[in-house]
Design an enzyme around this catalytic site. Structure first.
Site, mmCIF file in Angstrom:
data_model
loop_
_atom_site.group_PDB
_atom_site.id
_atom_site.type_symbol
_atom_site.label_atom_id
_atom_site.label_comp_id
_atom_site.label_asym_id
_atom_site.label_seq_id
_atom_site.Cartn_x
_atom_site.Cartn_y
_atom_site.Cartn_z
ATOM 1 N N ASP A 185 0.862 -1.198 0.000
ATOM 2 C CA ASP A 185 0.000 0.000 0.000
ATOM 3 C C ASP A 185 0.896 1.245 0.000
ATOM 4 O OD1 ASP A 185 -3.101 -0.822 1.282
ATOM 5 O OD2 ASP A 185 -1.465 -2.246 1.491
ATOM 6 N N GLU B 17 -4.996 7.622 0.330
ATOM 7 C CA GLU B 17 -5.433 6.975 1.568
ATOM 8 C C GLU B 17 -4.356 6.935 2.657
ATOM 9 O OE1 GLU B 17 -6.770 2.900 1.221
ATOM 10 O OE2 GLU B 17 -7.211 2.801 3.364
ATOM 11 N N ASP C 277 -6.269 5.494 -4.331
ATOM 12 C CA ASP C 277 -6.286 4.380 -3.387
ATOM 13 C C ASP C 277 -5.162 3.452 -3.857
ATOM 14 O OD1 ASP C 277 -6.786 2.326 -1.665
ATOM 15 O OD2 ASP C 277 -8.966 2.507 -1.815
ATOM 16 N N ILE D 253 -3.806 0.691 -2.732
ATOM 17 C CA ILE D 253 -4.373 -0.665 -2.865
ATOM 18 C C ILE D 253 -5.787 -0.576 -2.323
ATOM 19 C CG2 ILE D 253 -4.382 -3.070 -2.096
ATOM 20 C CD1 ILE D 253 -1.455 -3.135 -2.084
ATOM 21 N N ASP D 254 -6.744 -0.753 -3.187
ATOM 22 C CA ASP D 254 -8.120 -0.836 -2.730
ATOM 23 C C ASP D 254 -8.429 -2.321 -2.585
ATOM 24 O OD1 ASP D 254 -10.724 0.010 -2.078
ATOM 25 O OD2 ASP D 254 -11.393 -0.478 -4.112
ATOM 26 N N THR E 204 -7.372 -4.001 0.467
ATOM 27 C CA THR E 204 -6.167 -4.557 1.123
ATOM 28 C C THR E 204 -6.461 -5.925 1.742
ATOM 29 O OG1 THR E 204 -5.414 -2.307 1.567
ATOM 30 C CG2 THR E 204 -4.340 -4.050 2.817
ATOM 31 N N ASP F 253 -12.302 5.441 -2.706
ATOM 32 C CA ASP F 253 -12.904 4.120 -2.901
ATOM 33 C C ASP F 253 -13.872 4.084 -4.087
ATOM 34 O OD1 ASP F 253 -11.705 2.448 -0.967
ATOM 35 O OD2 ASP F 253 -12.852 3.423 0.608
HETATM 36 N N1 LIG Z 1 -16.748 -0.879 7.875
HETATM 37 C C1 LIG Z 1 -16.624 -0.584 6.594
HETATM 38 N N2 LIG Z 1 -17.708 -0.379 5.822
HETATM 39 C C2 LIG Z 1 -17.593 -0.098 4.514
HETATM 40 N N3 LIG Z 1 -16.404 0.014 3.868
HETATM 41 C C3 LIG Z 1 -15.306 -0.165 4.596
HETATM 42 C C4 LIG Z 1 -15.340 -0.481 5.971
HETATM 43 N N4 LIG Z 1 -14.084 -0.617 6.415
HETATM 44 C C5 LIG Z 1 -13.296 -0.390 5.346
HETATM 45 N N5 LIG Z 1 -14.026 -0.113 4.260
HETATM 46 C C6 LIG Z 1 -13.592 0.242 2.919
HETATM 47 O O1 LIG Z 1 -13.858 -0.812 2.039
HETATM 48 C C7 LIG Z 1 -12.808 -0.812 1.078
HETATM 49 C C8 LIG Z 1 -12.733 -2.140 0.387
HETATM 50 O O2 LIG Z 1 -13.937 -2.325 -0.277
HETATM 51 P P1 LIG Z 1 -14.421 -3.764 -0.757
HETATM 52 O O3 LIG Z 1 -15.171 -4.358 0.365
HETATM 53 O O4 LIG Z 1 -15.269 -3.409 -1.922
HETATM 54 O O5 LIG Z 1 -13.203 -4.532 -1.084
HETATM 55 C C9 LIG Z 1 -11.602 -0.497 1.919
HETATM 56 O O6 LIG Z 1 -10.620 0.019 1.093
HETATM 57 P P2 LIG Z 1 -9.054 -0.310 1.401
HETATM 58 O O7 LIG Z 1 -8.870 -1.757 1.218
HETATM 59 O O8 LIG Z 1 -8.416 0.537 0.375
HETATM 60 O O9 LIG Z 1 -8.804 0.167 2.792
HETATM 61 C C10 LIG Z 1 -12.128 0.520 2.916
HETATM 62 O O10 LIG Z 1 -11.959 1.846 2.480
HETATM 63 MG MG LIG Z 2 -10.116 1.426 -0.636
HETATM 64 MG MG LIG Z 3 -6.538 1.226 0.197
HETATM 65 MG MG LIG Z 4 -7.229 0.789 3.746
#
Ligand SMILES: Nc1ncnc2c1ncn2[C@@H]1O[C@H](COP(=O)(O)O)[C@@H](OP(=O)(O)O)[C@H]1O
Ligand SMILES: [Mg+2]
Ligand SMILES: [Mg+2]
Ligand SMILES: [Mg+2]
Length: 396
Positions: free
Chosen positions: A93, A118, A181, A183-184, A186, A333
């Protein structure tokens, strides 16, 4: 782009469903390529507005994807850390953010540089973060060296910290801001599943460019009715600029194609995407919405904005995201994913049908959730969402 109409016609009439809940790169059967090439990337890019920015963004996201792939292959427990909100962050990340920030600033020297991203370098500046910082710096330098060009200098640890902290801009409705982002998804990345490097550009509060690098997404459709693929190739780069359509190419750059959302208008034939992580989006609510719509296929659960990419090429028809109470969505996101889908002919809105507003800083204030589909399905989707939300409210 003379092939666009033909591609659209060809895509029209496709029925795309997804057979079962789908896990990324291991043991998945992938289907025959359903998209085909239009003109070479250079021709596509040179006729577009924001072509300089798009070239820089594609390069930055592609290099960042290379760095992430290297880390995901050999992910060590020591590479994964926990942020103050308990969410995971890895050396990849940070490395991806440093790399994208460095490349954008270097490739676009004549423009004022503002980045909303991020990650920040707080933990890496602590005594306990020094080994991690060294590892990140090595990763960034190795990736730059693998570009095969001598034009990149070797970055010091201080330069890596500075590149990461370039991402501290607040965004807003004035001027231009890159939105990253690094890494979206993670959690998906750490699990060995889907993730995306998501880079958008805001101009006066509107998304005008988006790039999504999805290193583990098959090039072929992930729809169930196309399971006899001759290709297992993974790694997609989606990109779009405002008014110019959405495109996909292989991450290794070999093929490009214009993409379009599905033309399905019967919800019974539709399939839907949602988060793999139940903590990120209510699976119960989406199942109730799907039932009201008459969707027959089970949900396709994958991590990250790879969902937007897959939807933009018609692999599925709907993306439902309903975070649990109290969570505030962030612009990184959704910025890149939303323009890829809207330029592919889809609609991205909040649960009440309002467009997403990226002009208010880091946060996206949305009513209840985010929904994505094509123009034909949106009215019935909105109706189903409203009914499901009302039912939920009255059951509380
Ligand atoms: N409690 C929560 N509710 C909704 N989204 C959340 C969450 N906690 C983290 N996320 C977000 O959900 C993203 C991942 O989405 P998905 O579920 O579609 O894979 C995460 O991005 P990161 O991985 O960049 O932190 C984070 O921003
Ligand atoms: Mg993300
Ligand atoms: Mg991320
Ligand atoms: Mg994150």
């Amino acid at each position: 782009m003379g092939t666009a109409t033909t591609t659209r016609q060809w895509l029209r009439g496709r029925g795309i469903g997804v057979g079962s809940e789908w896990r990324l790169n291991k043991g998945i059967s992938v289907s025959r390529r359903r998209c085909w090439c239009s003109s070479p990337l250079t021709l596509v890019v040179s006729s577009m507005p924001y072509h300089k920015e798009l070239a820089a963004a594609n390069k930055a996201a592609t290099l960042a994807a290379r760095l992430c792939q290297k880390v995901q292959k050999a992910l060590l427990q020591s590479d994964v850390h926990s942020k103050s909100d308990k969410s995971p962050v890895t050396v990849a990340d940070y490395g991806s953010q440093a790399l994208v920030s460095y490349i954008l600033e270097r490739e676009l020297p004549s423009e004022p540089f503002s980045l909303v991203a991020e990650e920040d370098s707080g933990d890496l500046r602590k005594e306990s973060g020094q080994d991690t910082l060294k590892r990140i710096t090595e990763l960034v330098n190795d990736t730059l060296a693998s570009e095969g060009s001598n034009s990149f200098s070797t970055l010091t640890t201080d330069e890596v910290l500075r590149a990461i902290d370039n991402g501290k801009s607040e965004g807003g409705s004035v001027g231009r801001h890159w939105v990253l982002d690094p890494i979206d998804g993670t959690k998906g990345f750490v699990r060995g599943d889907q993730y995306a490097i998501a880079l958008g550009l805001l101009h006066e509060g509107k998304v005008v460019l988006g790039v999504l690098a999805c290193p583990n997404l098959p090039l072929a459709s992930i729809g169930h009715n196309q399971q006899h693929s001759s290709s297992n190739e993974v790694g997609c780069l989606f990109f779009a600029t405002v008014g110019d359509g959405a495109y996909m190419q292989a991450l290794n750059g070999s093929t490009q194609t214009r993409v379009h959302v599905t033309a399905i208008d019967n919800p019974e034939e539709a399939s839907f995407f949602e988060s793999f992580e139940a903590a990120h989006s209510s699976h119960d609510l989406s199942s109730s919405i799907a039932e009201k719509l008459g969707v027959k296929a089970p949900p396709v659960r994958i991590d990250s904005q790879a969902k937007y990419g897959a939807l933009s090429r018609g692999d599925g028809a709907i993306y439902l995201r309903f975070p649990h109470k109290g969570y505030r969505e962030k612009i990184w996101d959704h910025a890149a994913g939303s323009i890829v889908v809207s330029e592919a002919g889809g609609i991205v809105s909040d649960a009440a049908g309002n467009p997403l507003d990226f002009s208010k800083g880091k946060f996206l204030d949305v009513a209840s959730g985010i929904i994505v589909t094509n123009q034909k399905l949106m009215p019935s989707l909105l109706k189903a969402v409203k009914e499901a939300l009302n039912e939920k409210a009255s059951s509380l």
